[in-house]
Scaffold this motif. Structure first.
Motif, PDB file in Angstrom:
ATOM      1  N   LEU A  54      52.407  24.710  82.356  1.00  0.00           N
ATOM      2  CA  LEU A  54      53.229  25.908  82.485  1.00  0.00           C
ATOM      3  C   LEU A  54      52.948  26.898  81.362  1.00  0.00           C
ATOM      4  O   LEU A  54      53.008  28.107  81.545  1.00  0.00           O
ATOM      5  CB  LEU A  54      54.721  25.534  82.471  1.00  0.00           C
ATOM      6  N   ASP A  55      52.650  26.389  80.166  1.00  0.00           N
ATOM      7  CA  ASP A  55      52.438  27.250  79.006  1.00  0.00           C
ATOM      8  C   ASP A  55      51.486  26.555  78.036  1.00  0.00           C
ATOM      9  O   ASP A  55      51.546  25.332  77.875  1.00  0.00           O
ATOM     10  CB  ASP A  55      53.769  27.555  78.304  1.00  0.00           C
ATOM     11  N   ILE A  56      50.618  27.349  77.416  1.00  0.00           N
ATOM     12  CA  ILE A  56      49.660  26.803  76.445  1.00  0.00           C
ATOM     13  C   ILE A  56      49.717  27.668  75.192  1.00  0.00           C
ATOM     14  O   ILE A  56      49.663  28.900  75.271  1.00  0.00           O
ATOM     15  CB  ILE A  56      48.228  26.789  77.007  1.00  0.00           C
ATOM     16  N   GLN A  57      49.829  27.025  74.034  1.00  0.00           N
ATOM     17  CA  GLN A  57      49.827  27.733  72.756  1.00  0.00           C
ATOM     18  C   GLN A  57      48.797  27.092  71.834  1.00  0.00           C
ATOM     19  O   GLN A  57      48.692  25.872  71.777  1.00  0.00           O
ATOM     20  CB  GLN A  57      51.202  27.682  72.092  1.00  0.00           C
ATOM     21  N   MET A  58      48.072  27.956  71.112  1.00  0.00           N
ATOM     22  CA  MET A  58      47.093  27.474  70.147  1.00  0.00           C
ATOM     23  C   MET A  58      47.535  27.891  68.754  1.00  0.00           C
ATOM     24  O   MET A  58      47.925  29.046  68.540  1.00  0.00           O
ATOM     25  CB  MET A  58      45.705  28.031  70.460  1.00  0.00           C
ATOM     26  N   LYS A  59      47.491  26.968  67.798  1.00  0.00           N
ATOM     27  CA  LYS A  59      47.951  27.247  66.444  1.00  0.00           C
ATOM     28  C   LYS A  59      46.922  26.751  65.436  1.00  0.00           C
ATOM     29  O   LYS A  59      46.322  25.697  65.612  1.00  0.00           O
ATOM     30  CB  LYS A  59      49.297  26.556  66.180  1.00  0.00           C
ATOM     31  N   GLU A  60      46.766  27.556  64.366  1.00  0.00           N
ATOM     32  CA  GLU A  60      45.931  27.144  63.251  1.00  0.00           C
ATOM     33  C   GLU A  60      46.834  26.627  62.126  1.00  0.00           C
ATOM     34  O   GLU A  60      48.004  26.993  62.047  1.00  0.00           O
ATOM     35  CB  GLU A  60      45.093  28.321  62.743  1.00  0.00           C
ATOM     36  N   PRO A  61      46.326  25.786  61.245  1.00  0.00           N
ATOM     37  CA  PRO A  61      47.137  25.300  60.120  1.00  0.00           C
ATOM     38  C   PRO A  61      47.645  26.463  59.279  1.00  0.00           C
ATOM     39  O   PRO A  61      46.906  27.395  58.978  1.00  0.00           O
ATOM     40  CB  PRO A  61      46.161  24.429  59.316  1.00  0.00           C
ATOM     41  N   GLY A  62      48.931  26.427  58.920  1.00  0.00           N
ATOM     42  CA  GLY A  62      49.512  27.473  58.084  1.00  0.00           C
ATOM     43  C   GLY A  62      48.994  27.383  56.666  1.00  0.00           C
ATOM     44  O   GLY A  62      48.665  26.309  56.155  1.00  0.00           O
ATOM     45  N   ILE A  63      48.924  28.535  56.004  1.00  0.00           N
ATOM     46  CA  ILE A  63      48.379  28.560  54.650  1.00  0.00           C
ATOM     47  C   ILE A  63      49.272  27.805  53.673  1.00  0.00           C
ATOM     48  O   ILE A  63      48.802  27.259  52.676  1.00  0.00           O
ATOM     49  CB  ILE A  63      48.150  30.013  54.186  1.00  0.00           C
ATOM     50  N   GLU A  64      50.585  27.739  53.932  1.00  0.00           N
ATOM     51  CA  GLU A  64      51.470  26.982  53.050  1.00  0.00           C
ATOM     52  C   GLU A  64      51.062  25.513  53.020  1.00  0.00           C
ATOM     53  O   GLU A  64      51.062  24.873  51.964  1.00  0.00           O
ATOM     54  CB  GLU A  64      52.923  27.124  53.497  1.00  0.00           C
ATOM     55  N   GLU A  65      50.724  24.980  54.188  1.00  0.00           N
ATOM     56  CA  GLU A  65      50.293  23.588  54.257  1.00  0.00           C
ATOM     57  C   GLU A  65      48.960  23.397  53.539  1.00  0.00           C
ATOM     58  O   GLU A  65      48.732  22.407  52.852  1.00  0.00           O
ATOM     59  CB  GLU A  65      50.171  23.161  55.724  1.00  0.00           C
ATOM     60  N   ILE A  66      48.079  24.385  53.673  1.00  0.00           N
ATOM     61  CA  ILE A  66      46.780  24.334  53.005  1.00  0.00           C
ATOM     62  C   ILE A  66      46.956  24.296  51.490  1.00  0.00           C
ATOM     63  O   ILE A  66      46.372  23.476  50.781  1.00  0.00           O
ATOM     64  CB  ILE A  66      45.907  25.520  53.426  1.00  0.00           C
ATOM     65  N   ILE A  67      47.771  25.234  50.979  1.00  0.00           N
ATOM     66  CA  ILE A  67      47.990  25.319  49.543  1.00  0.00           C
ATOM     67  C   ILE A  67      48.667  24.054  49.022  1.00  0.00           C
ATOM     68  O   ILE A  67      48.336  23.546  47.940  1.00  0.00           O
ATOM     69  CB  ILE A  67      48.820  26.564  49.199  1.00  0.00           C
ATOM     70  N   ARG A  68      49.604  23.514  49.796  1.00  0.00           N
ATOM     71  CA  ARG A  68      50.291  22.292  49.379  1.00  0.00           C
ATOM     72  C   ARG A  68      49.301  21.145  49.194  1.00  0.00           C
ATOM     73  O   ARG A  68      49.367  20.401  48.222  1.00  0.00           O
ATOM     74  CB  ARG A  68      51.349  21.896  50.418  1.00  0.00           C
ATOM     75  N   GLN A 120      37.488  23.906  55.034  1.00  0.00           N
ATOM     76  CA  GLN A 120      37.187  23.111  53.847  1.00  0.00           C
ATOM     77  C   GLN A 120      38.257  22.067  53.571  1.00  0.00           C
ATOM     78  O   GLN A 120      37.957  20.948  53.166  1.00  0.00           O
ATOM     79  CB  GLN A 120      37.022  24.032  52.633  1.00  0.00           C
ATOM     80  N   ILE A 121      39.514  22.445  53.784  1.00  0.00           N
ATOM     81  CA  ILE A 121      40.598  21.494  53.546  1.00  0.00           C
ATOM     82  C   ILE A 121      40.609  20.419  54.626  1.00  0.00           C
ATOM     83  O   ILE A 121      41.012  19.280  54.394  1.00  0.00           O
ATOM     84  CB  ILE A 121      41.951  22.227  53.501  1.00  0.00           C
ATOM     85  N   GLY A 122      40.166  20.784  55.831  1.00  0.00           N
ATOM     86  CA  GLY A 122      40.052  19.776  56.883  1.00  0.00           C
ATOM     87  C   GLY A 122      41.318  19.532  57.680  1.00  0.00           C
ATOM     88  O   GLY A 122      41.457  18.493  58.328  1.00  0.00           O
ATOM     89  N   LEU A 123      42.273  20.479  57.637  1.00  0.00           N
ATOM     90  CA  LEU A 123      43.478  20.305  58.440  1.00  0.00           C
ATOM     91  C   LEU A 123      43.138  20.508  59.917  1.00  0.00           C
ATOM     92  O   LEU A 123      42.348  21.375  60.272  1.00  0.00           O
ATOM     93  CB  LEU A 123      44.537  21.319  58.020  1.00  0.00           C
ATOM     94  N   PRO A 124      43.739  19.730  60.808  1.00  0.00           N
ATOM     95  CA  PRO A 124      43.433  19.869  62.231  1.00  0.00           C
ATOM     96  C   PRO A 124      44.064  21.116  62.828  1.00  0.00           C
ATOM     97  O   PRO A 124      45.116  21.579  62.384  1.00  0.00           O
ATOM     98  CB  PRO A 124      44.057  18.607  62.845  1.00  0.00           C
ATOM     99  N   SER A 125      43.399  21.661  63.841  1.00  0.00           N
ATOM    100  CA  SER A 125      43.990  22.722  64.649  1.00  0.00           C
ATOM    101  C   SER A 125      44.906  22.081  65.677  1.00  0.00           C
ATOM    102  O   SER A 125      44.896  20.862  65.874  1.00  0.00           O
ATOM    103  CB  SER A 125      42.892  23.527  65.336  1.00  0.00           C
ATOM    104  N   LEU A 126      45.701  22.912  66.334  1.00  0.00           N
ATOM    105  CA  LEU A 126      46.716  22.372  67.235  1.00  0.00           C
ATOM    106  C   LEU A 126      46.760  23.170  68.530  1.00  0.00           C
ATOM    107  O   LEU A 126      46.762  24.402  68.519  1.00  0.00           O
ATOM    108  CB  LEU A 126      48.095  22.415  66.559  1.00  0.00           C
ATOM    109  N   ILE A 127      46.778  22.451  69.644  1.00  0.00           N
ATOM    110  CA  ILE A 127      47.054  23.042  70.954  1.00  0.00           C
ATOM    111  C   ILE A 127      48.309  22.365  71.509  1.00  0.00           C
ATOM    112  O   ILE A 127      48.396  21.132  71.521  1.00  0.00           O
ATOM    113  CB  ILE A 127      45.878  22.838  71.936  1.00  0.00           C
ATOM    114  N   GLN A 128      49.280  23.177  71.928  1.00  0.00           N
ATOM    115  CA  GLN A 128      50.490  22.647  72.552  1.00  0.00           C
ATOM    116  C   GLN A 128      50.511  23.068  74.011  1.00  0.00           C
ATOM    117  O   GLN A 128      50.360  24.249  74.323  1.00  0.00           O
ATOM    118  CB  GLN A 128      51.745  23.145  71.844  1.00  0.00           C
ATOM    119  N   VAL A 129      50.682  22.084  74.898  1.00  0.00           N
ATOM    120  CA  VAL A 129      50.695  22.331  76.339  1.00  0.00           C
ATOM    121  C   VAL A 129      52.035  21.879  76.901  1.00  0.00           C
ATOM    122  O   VAL A 129      52.438  20.722  76.723  1.00  0.00           O
ATOM    123  CB  VAL A 129      49.554  21.583  77.053  1.00  0.00           C
TER     124      VAL A 129
END
Length: 322
Positions: free
Chosen positions: A304-318, A245-254
């Motif tokens: 070499l490495d892949i990480q997937m991250k969702e937006p943190g709730i602190e950023e959402i609340i902010r 609902q907030i529309g924050l992007p998800s993140l993939i780091q490679v």
């Protein structure tokens, strides 16, 4: 288990006077200003749910908890805990709820922890067999044996909080209200408290309503979140739905073996950030899937490495309170 229907709580303040004898004139003034700490909030919590009740300072979180537990009477609306009213059926509700306020203790300050538990046993009329079983369980889960004979005033904050949690659960209530239970605790103590709360929720099916400013508490414990601000309910949803609902992007780091050769951006990718050999891909999960992105970026170099991250709730609340 918990039902709040259009509840509200108002406080009335006298406007502050100025000039000579201002305090006396304020004291005897008939003028009053209404402050709505909680304003027309409705929600229900089912058996075994673990719900986060969050908002900024002054939003009305603690006032709500105090109304639900019967400490305060609502100015309007109706509350039911297991079918009983906290204001009209105080004895029945008291036996069905446990309450922990992070900045206050229900233990006797100068008595050993064990003595406080025995007083609570008598107050709640807990039979000896149930009391022994509860004590054995919570001594093990909360690691309390080392300080049971210590006066409460000599406990560390983490020890006191563990003792308060055990005290709130001694009479085996189906509902637990927690108001900032990890406030001021160090990382080790917070981890211990979270593990305990998760255990009693999952194994004993306790219904838990948690207020906290620690967003790690919410992310690790709560499946559902109710957000309030200025006494009003803003959102009642899951964390994943809130992110959408907030529309924050998800993140993939490679991380690549060597700097990658970037290809054409795909629809749904909001931006690419390259720092050395590490590529950050910010994307909208509603427009493009993670496997589609991974298939594309794998061709830009040797990962070499892949990480997937969702937006943190602190950023959402902010963003919600901006």
């Amino acid at each position: 288990m918990i039902e709040a229907v259009h509840i509200g709580k108002s406080f009335y303040l006298s406007p502050e006077k100025k000039g000579r004898f201002a305090s006396v004139r304020t004291l005897f003034s008939r003028e009053q200003r209404e402050v709505k700490a909680v304003d027309d909030i409705s929600f229900s919590v089912g058996e075994g749910e673990f719900v986060g009740y969050i908002g900024p300072n002054g939003a009305g979180k603690s006032t709500t908890i105090k109304m639900l537990s019967g400490i305060l009477h609502p100015s309007r609306g109706e509350i039911r805990i297991g079918g009983y009213s906290p204001q009209k059926d105080r004895i029945q509700v008291a036996s069905r709820i446990g309450v922990v306020f992070g900045q206050r203790t229900q233990l006797w300050w100068d008595l050993p922890v064990k003595d406080s538990f025995e007083i609570l046993q008598a107050m709640y009329k807990i039979d000896s067999r149930t009391y022994r079983r509860s004590m054995e369980l919570y001594q093990e889960l909360l690691d309390m044996r080392e300080f049971l004979d210590t006066p409460v005033r000599k406990l560390s904050l983490g020890q006191r909080m563990r003792a308060d949690l055990a005290a709130a659960l001694l009479h085996d209530p189906p509902v637990l209200f927690l108001d900032e239970p990890t406030i001021g605790l160090d990382v080790v103590a917070k981890t211990s408290i979270r593990a305990f709360l998760k255990e009693v929720n999952e194994t004993q099916k306790k219904t838990i309503l948690l207020t906290t400013h620690d967003m790690d508490d919410i992310e690790q414990l709560c499946k559902r979140i109710i957000v309030i601000n200025h006494g009003k309910k803003m959102m009642d949803t899951t964390l994943d739905d809130m992110r959408r609902q907030i529309g924050l992007p998800s993140l993939i780091q490679v991380e690549y073996r060597q700097p990658p050769s970037l290809g054409a951006e795909l629809a749904g990718i909001e931006r690419l950030e390259l720092s050395g050999n590490v590529l950050s891909v910010h994307f909208d999960k509603g427009k493009i899937s993670s496997p589609r992105i991974l298939a594309e970026v794998a061709g830009w170099g040797e990962p070499l490495d892949i990480q997937m991250k969702e937006p943190g709730i602190e950023e959402i609340i902010r963003l919600m309170y901006r």
